[in-house]
Every structure is written in structure tokens, then in C-alpha cells.
Enzyme design. Structure first.
Site, PDB file in Angstrom:
ATOM      1  CB  ALA A   1      -1.767   7.625  -3.727  1.00 59.64           C
TER       2      ALA A   1
ATOM      3  N   GLY B   1       0.834  -1.203   0.000  1.00 62.75           N
ATOM      4  CA  GLY B   1       0.000   0.000   0.000  1.00 62.75           C
ATOM      5  C   GLY B   1       0.862   1.243   0.000  1.00 62.75           C
ATOM      6  CG  ASN B   2      -0.232   4.628  -1.668  1.00 62.53           C
ATOM      7  OD1 ASN B   2      -0.947   5.426  -1.081  1.00 62.53           O
ATOM      8  ND2 ASN B   2      -0.622   4.011  -2.771  1.00 62.53           N
ATOM      9  NE  ARG B   3       3.864   8.110   4.979  1.00 58.30           N
ATOM     10  CZ  ARG B   3       4.803   9.021   5.129  1.00 58.30           C
ATOM     11  NH1 ARG B   3       6.036   8.751   4.755  1.00 58.30           N
ATOM     12  NH2 ARG B   3       4.523  10.202   5.649  1.00 58.30           N
TER      13      ARG B   3
END
Ligand code: C5P
Length: 219
Positions: A96, A29-31
Site C-alpha cells: 500500500a 503512513g497507512n494502515r
């Protein structure tokens, strides 16, 4: 900006990260917090638009006044959900999206064994680029860009490569701006212009971005 200056417009916004499953308990995943996209959806709804918000996994309440919120997890699911919402007047891709996903999702939890583990990753669909050339392309397609350097070069490259109308690039190095913050600073690029917005709360930036879109594509 007037109270209902987006009335009659159908706006699809994607927000948040995507999670790409590795096995039943792990993911890539990403932030992204989703705050920027949620702020855009909320502002557009307040200004009278029919808003569909396609949200990745975030812990944010649904903004008031939306026509619909569709929750998804992976890039593939986000693509399906966004494409299913076309046609629209405006698409704003603020999510994102993970660029790569595991080639296969392991059916059971991967156990630790060797010192090294290699994961095969494959590219995810580029939702923004697909929307921009779709037969039911929205009138205005807006993307985001998170760059650490050469912001204008990469943002303008994305305008051209992804065939979108505007790219809102996060200005990095501005204190308080970024992924999990409530504030942000953007430079918005289009073919023959640009505008720096903020630093300001994401809610204020959302309205300023919608103002820019309206100014360039009046009803
Ligand atoms: O190429 P890059 O990931 O930097 O582009 C960012 C923009 O493209 C964002 O608007 C993001 O929502 C969109 N994007 C997408 N699908 C992907 C990757 C990025 O829609 N797989």
C-alpha cells in the site's frame, strides 16, 4: 497446486505500507499490515519459486524459504529496491504505497506555533506502473486495489492505465476482510475475465492467486 509448481520462477513481491517522513519524529503512513504480501511471498517460496520480498515498515517475521527480504521505508526506497530486482518472471505489487510524500523533510522537529499548518505534498513514483512498462518487464505484473465503491470500474481502469496483467481488488464490506485482518476477500480482474476469491484466510488466498497466475501463464 503441486508442491513445486513454481520452481525456477523468480517472483518479486512488495508488501506493507510506506512511511513518508515529515520530520525526524513524524511521518505519513497507512494502515497496511503487510499480511497479504507476506502470505503471497511465503506461498510462492513454499511452491519452489525464488522469492524476493520488498517490505515496507511492518512487524512481521520473515517467511521461511525466501531468497531475500529487503526492508525499506519510503515509496522512493521501495521503487529503488523493486527496480533493482528486475528482471523477474512475476511482480506482485501488494504494498500500500503512499500516494503523496512531503515535498521536503524538515531537518529538525517541527514545533507547534500557528493554529494551522500546511504541508506541501508531492506525488510518489508509481512503482507498479513503472515496472509494467520497464525494459526488463516481468512476464506477469499483478497489482492490488483497495476500493470502497465501483470496485470493478476502478480495478479495470487500473489494468488499462497501469498496463498490468491482473488486478486483485479487495472486496470491501465483507466482514473480517481488509487491511489488518487475517482474512480477506478479493476479486481478481484480467483483460477478459475475473474471479472472486474468498472470503478466506490471506494464506489460502495467496495460494489461490498464485494458482490463477499459473493457469494464465503456464511455464
Ligand atoms: O492507484 P492505486 O494506488 O490504487 O494502485 C494500487 C496498486 O498500485 C497496488 O498494487 C500498489 O502496490 C501500486 N502502487 C505503486 N506505487 C504507487 C501507488 C500504488 O506501486 N505510488
Amino acid at each position: 497446486m503441486s508442491a513445486a509448481d513454481l520452481s525456477g520462477r523468480r517472483i518479486v513481491v512488495s508488501a506493507g505500507p510506506t512511511f513518508e517522513d515529515i520530520d525526524p519524529v513524524r511521518f505519513i503512513g497507512n494502515r497496511s499490515s503487510g499480511k497479504m504480501g507476506f502470505a503471497i511471498a511465503e506461498a510462492a517460496a513454499r511452491r519452489g519459486a525464488q522469492v524476493v520480498l520488498v517490505a515496507g515498515p511492518v512487524s512481521l517475521p520473515t517467511p521461511p524459504g525466501l531468497q531475500q527480504r529487503v526492508d525499506v521505508r519510503s515509496a522512493r526506497q521501495m521503487r529503488e529496491a523493486v527496480i533493482a530486482q528486475l528482471p523477474a518472471d512475476v511482480y506482485i505489487g501488494a504494498a500500500a504505497v503512499a500516494d503523496y510524500a512531503p515535498a521536503e523533510v524538515a531537518p529538525g522537529k517541527i514545533k507547534k506555533k500557528d493554529e494551522q499548518l500546511t504541508l506541501a505534498l508531492v506525488r510518489t513514483p508509481d512503482i507498479l506502473a513503472e515496472v509494467a512498462v520497464h525494459a526488463r518487464r516481468p512476464t506477469v505484473v499483478v497489482g492490488f486495489a483497495a476500493e470502497t465503491h465501483d470496485v470493478e470500474f476502478y480495478a479495470r481502469g487500473k489494468l488499462e492505465k497501469k498496463k498490468v496483467d491482473m488486478i486483485a481488488a479487495n472486496r470491501v464490506g465483507v466482514s473480517g476482510s481488509g487491511f489488518e485482518s487475517d482474512d480477506n476477500a478479493l476479486t481478481v480482474y484480467w483483460l477478459d475475465g475475473e474471479r472472486a476469491l474468498g472470503p478466506a484466510p490471506k494464506t489460502a488466498l495467496a495460494d489461490q492467486l498464485l494458482d490463477l497466475i499459473l493457469a494464465r501463464w503456464p511455464a
